[in-house]
Design a protein around this motif. Structure first.
Motif, short mmCIF file in Angstrom:
data_model
loop_
_atom_site.label_atom_id
_atom_site.label_comp_id
_atom_site.label_asym_id
_atom_site.label_seq_id
_atom_site.Cartn_x
_atom_site.Cartn_y
_atom_site.Cartn_z
N ILE A 109 0.52 -6.60 -7.25
CA ILE A 109 0.72 -5.58 -6.64
C ILE A 109 0.30 -4.44 -7.09
CG2 ILE A 109 2.54 -4.31 -5.85
CD1 ILE A 109 2.39 -7.11 -4.41
N MET A 120 -0.04 -6.30 -0.98
CA MET A 120 1.28 -5.85 -0.43
C MET A 120 1.28 -6.12 0.98
SD MET A 120 1.69 -2.05 -2.76
CE MET A 120 3.32 -1.75 -1.99
N TYR A 125 5.19 -5.69 2.08
CA TYR A 125 6.04 -5.14 1.13
C TYR A 125 5.64 -3.63 1.14
CZ TYR A 125 7.77 -5.38 -3.85
OH TYR A 125 8.74 -5.31 -4.91
N HIS A 127 6.13 0.57 0.62
CA HIS A 127 6.01 1.49 -0.54
C HIS A 127 7.47 1.75 -0.94
CE1 HIS A 127 1.95 1.91 0.59
NE2 HIS A 127 1.41 2.74 -0.42
N PHE A 130 8.63 -1.23 -3.15
CA PHE A 130 8.00 -1.29 -4.08
C PHE A 130 8.54 -0.37 -5.21
CE2 PHE A 130 4.12 0.11 -6.49
CZ PHE A 130 4.11 -0.87 -7.59
#
Length: 225
Positions: A109, A120, A125, A127, A130
């Protein structure tokens, strides 16, 4: 209802065979669904383990509350799931391709203080997700991170730069992660989409990695262990 009805009710050998077929179909449908949904929601468990838990949980629940679902049918379901578990585990030991399909593989990642956008996207996934994960591990900005790996159980494994190696990087806390409106050519700026960090000539400059044009002022605080 007598004792025989509690355990057998109207179960026939034909229906037992039908249950086994349904178990095979549903088991692999659960696996496929979980593989498509990504790793984020299965913390600490592999996709395969979640499939087993869901399958066994459903089998155990119905005969507890539905009076015309006899115990023998749940026993057949659970026995079939255990057989499937043993078969898939054996197949995973014999074939790396099968193990990869069932469990997935870890994905990078972050590399060298910048997000790996392609990976990502593969895991859908966001932001925000994350950033939240990184903040929970006391990461203030990406310049502190050498490598972040999304494991097959959905957790992040992080390798940090030493204090001397710490770079300028993308801030992860909301107050610092703000689009810059004034340029100081002496400062470093980070792309808000991929984390690319550099000096800028103007704030409308295009990121060379992802072609984004939103920049925020970088941080260089070392990671405190």
């Amino acid at each position: 209802m007598n004792i025989i009805d509690i355990f057998l009710y109207d179960t026939t050998w034909g229906f037992i065979f039908e249950i086994m077929i349904r178990c095979f179909v549903m088991f692999f449908l659960i696996l496929i669904f979980l593989r498509l949904s990504g790793k984020r929601g299965i913390r600490q468990l592999s996709i395969f383990e979640v499939a087993i838990i869901l399958s066994l949980g459903t089998a155990a629940g119905d005969p507890m509350i539905i009076d015309d679902v006899p115990i023998v049918q749940a026993f057949v379901v659970m026995s079939t799931i255990i057989i499937l578990y043993r078969l898939v585990t054996w197949a995973m030991m014999k074939s790396e391709k099968i193990e990869l399909w069932v469990e997935g593989k870890p994905l990078y990642i972050v590399e060298d203080g910048m997000m790996v956008i392609q990976d990502m996207k593969k895991e859908k996934y966001s932001h925000d997700e994350f950033f939240a994960e990184m903040r929970q591990q006391s990461v203030e900005h990406l310049g502190q991170v050498r490598v972040a790996l999304l494991e097959t159980d959905g957790c992040l494994s992080i390798l940090f730069y030493t204090e001397q190696e710490t770079k300028w990087g993308l801030p992860l806390f909301p107050k610092a992660y703000q689009k810059s409106v004034h340029l100081n050519t002496e400062n470093y700026y980070s792309c808000m989409y991929c984390g690319m960090t550099q000096h800028l000539l103007h704030l409308e400059q295009e990121c060379p990695r992802c072609h984004n044009k939103d920049w925020t002022e970088s941080l260089s605080v070392p990671y405190i262990h």
